[in-house]
Design a protein around this motif. Structure first.
Motif, PDB file in Angstrom:
ATOM      1  N   GLN A 193      38.287  31.906  61.754  1.00  0.00           N
ATOM      2  CA  GLN A 193      37.023  32.007  61.824  1.00  0.00           C
ATOM      3  C   GLN A 193      36.282  33.366  62.080  1.00  0.00           C
ATOM      4  OE1 GLN A 193      35.666  29.188  64.836  1.00  0.00           O
ATOM      5  NE2 GLN A 193      35.696  27.565  63.421  1.00  0.00           N
ATOM      6  N   ARG A 194      37.068  34.039  63.116  1.00  0.00           N
ATOM      7  CA  ARG A 194      36.810  35.606  63.138  1.00  0.00           C
ATOM      8  C   ARG A 194      37.086  36.382  62.153  1.00  0.00           C
ATOM      9  NH1 ARG A 194      39.831  36.060  67.082  1.00  0.00           N
ATOM     10  NH2 ARG A 194      41.306  37.304  66.299  1.00  0.00           N
ATOM     11  N   LEU A 195      38.076  36.082  61.371  1.00  0.00           N
ATOM     12  CA  LEU A 195      38.531  36.806  60.056  1.00  0.00           C
ATOM     13  C   LEU A 195      37.636  36.449  58.920  1.00  0.00           C
ATOM     14  CD1 LEU A 195      42.522  36.549  60.477  1.00  0.00           C
ATOM     15  CD2 LEU A 195      41.245  38.571  60.823  1.00  0.00           C
ATOM     16  N   GLN A 196      37.329  35.209  59.001  1.00  0.00           N
ATOM     17  CA  GLN A 196      36.426  34.699  57.978  1.00  0.00           C
ATOM     18  C   GLN A 196      34.907  35.521  58.254  1.00  0.00           C
ATOM     19  OE1 GLN A 196      36.964  32.801  55.412  1.00  0.00           O
ATOM     20  NE2 GLN A 196      34.843  32.627  54.447  1.00  0.00           N
ATOM     21  N   ARG A 197      34.635  35.438  59.362  1.00  0.00           N
ATOM     22  CA  ARG A 197      33.252  36.212  59.926  1.00  0.00           C
ATOM     23  C   ARG A 197      33.390  37.706  59.611  1.00  0.00           C
ATOM     24  NH1 ARG A 197      33.408  32.911  64.341  1.00  0.00           N
ATOM     25  NH2 ARG A 197      34.192  34.707  65.576  1.00  0.00           N
ATOM     26  N   LYS A 236      45.738  24.072  71.655  1.00  0.00           N
ATOM     27  CA  LYS A 236      45.297  25.204  72.109  1.00  0.00           C
ATOM     28  C   LYS A 236      45.432  26.261  70.831  1.00  0.00           C
ATOM     29  CE  LYS A 236      45.705  28.693  75.764  1.00  0.00           C
ATOM     30  NZ  LYS A 236      46.209  29.123  76.978  1.00  0.00           N
ATOM     31  N   MET A 237      46.888  26.276  70.316  1.00  0.00           N
ATOM     32  CA  MET A 237      47.169  27.083  69.479  1.00  0.00           C
ATOM     33  C   MET A 237      46.285  27.052  68.042  1.00  0.00           C
ATOM     34  SD  MET A 237      51.404  27.097  70.008  1.00  0.00           S
ATOM     35  CE  MET A 237      51.671  28.060  68.497  1.00  0.00           C
ATOM     36  N   GLU A 238      46.295  25.687  67.753  1.00  0.00           N
ATOM     37  CA  GLU A 238      45.326  25.565  66.590  1.00  0.00           C
ATOM     38  C   GLU A 238      43.789  26.146  66.742  1.00  0.00           C
ATOM     39  OE1 GLU A 238      45.630  21.369  65.883  1.00  0.00           O
ATOM     40  OE2 GLU A 238      47.761  21.461  64.926  1.00  0.00           O
ATOM     41  N   ALA A 239      43.500  25.697  67.947  1.00  0.00           N
ATOM     42  CA  ALA A 239      42.116  26.274  68.357  1.00  0.00           C
ATOM     43  C   ALA A 239      42.134  27.843  68.373  1.00  0.00           C
ATOM     44  CB  ALA A 239      41.646  25.754  69.762  1.00  0.00           C
ATOM     45  N   GLU A 240      43.126  28.350  68.715  1.00  0.00           N
ATOM     46  CA  GLU A 240      43.073  30.054  68.742  1.00  0.00           C
ATOM     47  C   GLU A 240      42.999  30.365  67.292  1.00  0.00           C
ATOM     48  OE1 GLU A 240      46.130  31.007  71.289  1.00  0.00           O
ATOM     49  OE2 GLU A 240      45.001  30.738  72.979  1.00  0.00           O
ATOM     50  N   LYS A 241      44.114  29.488  66.459  1.00  0.00           N
ATOM     51  CA  LYS A 241      44.296  29.829  65.116  1.00  0.00           C
ATOM     52  C   LYS A 241      42.947  29.834  64.501  1.00  0.00           C
ATOM     53  CE  LYS A 241      47.120  28.876  61.078  1.00  0.00           C
ATOM     54  NZ  LYS A 241      48.109  28.038  60.630  1.00  0.00           N
TER      55      LYS A 241
END
Length: 296
Positions: free
Chosen positions: A183-187, A173-178
């Motif tokens: 991905q959000r930061l990348q976007r 979960k933490m890895e998915a959130e990370k």
């Protein structure tokens, strides 16, 4: 009770389905299994078997899993056949021969070393009679009991596995959130980069337009400067023409004045000569009258 685990390399089953089957196995052994038996053949360890041990360690908890694991080597009879007829078939001789085999197989040696050198040689060629089957089962049970005592009379608990699964799910979960955050930061970064590119393109267009305007202004300035310079040259030429004209007029005026002065001087000389001539003529007349009077 012995439970067979699902195939780790069953390509038809996803990883999560295999984990559910492992969980069902743990539930069936609740409060937990006393030992894990890793079955290997008496030959070279395959890459798949090495990946199997690595996967089991990841699923059941690394060293804690190895503390409750025994390597079971099948085809014990292959070792028996290699023993000389003059040598007694004893467990000690088989053990020495197997250790010599381990030295020739680094992968198998490493596997048994990870399990604290706990291994069991099992004969499974053809039909094993009841006595030998029971004897092998008792020997394996004794080895499991010995391992359990070495582990402080504890076994691999079901709760430990559940805790591992919860930690794994939490980690996932933490890895998915990370990952989602990255991905959000990348976007966001890509959007910023895209905005920066658009802004750069806009600035480049403005710069190009400014350059064009400047070139046009410079062209107009050059043309205007050339026009002004031409006008200046015309003015200078006109000024020079006027200067020369004034100089010519001045020279003509001076020449006329000189000529006038010469004429005045000539007139004065002429007048003087006339006056002198008259004076001489008058003087001669006076002299003639004087002599005339005397004669009389």
């Amino acid at each position: 009770e012995v439970l067979d685990t699902p195939g780790l390399f069953d390509t038809h089953k996803p990883a999560e389905e295999l984990r559910k089957e492992f969980l069902n196995c743990m539930i069936m052994t609740n409060p937990g299994p006393h030992a894990f038996l890793l079955i290997l053949k008496m030959n070279r360890i395959t890459e798949q078997e090495k990946r199997t041990l690595k996967s089991l360690k990841e699923i059941f908890g690394g060293d804690h899993f190895l503390h409750h694991t025994i390597i079971v080597i099948t085809r014990k009879e292959d070792l028996v056949e290699s023993i000389s007829k003059d040598t007694a078939e004893t467990d000690q001789n088989l053990d020495l021969l197997f250790k010599a085999t381990l030295e020739k197989s680094p992968d198998l040696y490493q596997m048994t070393a990870q399990c604290k050198n706990r291994y069991f040689l099992l004969s499974n060629k053809g039909k094993v009679d009841g006595i030998n089957r029971t004897q092998q089962a008792n020997q394996l049970t004794s080895l499991i009991d010995e391992m359990t005592r070495d582990n402080g009379d504890t076994f691999y608990s079901y709760q430990y596995f559940i805790n591992l699964e919860e930690e794994r799910k939490l980690k996932l979960k933490m890895e998915a959130e990370k990952k989602e955050k990255l991905q959000r930061l990348q976007r966001e970064m890509e959007q910023k980069e895209e905005l920066a590119r658009l802004r750069e393109t806009e600035l480049e267009l403005k710069l190009e337009e400014a350059q064009i305007r400047r070139e046009r202004e410079q062209t107009w300035a050059r043309q205007e400067r050339a026009r002004l310079q031409a006008e200046l040259r015309e003015e200078q030429l006109e000024k020079e023409r006027l200067r020369r004209e004034r100089k010519r007029q001045e020279e003509e005026r001076r020449l006329r004045e000189v000529e006038e002065e010469i004429r005045r001087k000539e007139r004065r000389r002429y007048q003087k000569s006339v006056m002198l001539a008259e004076y001489k003529s008058s003087d001669q007349s006076s002299s003639s009258n004087k002599w005339a009077c005397i004669v009389m």
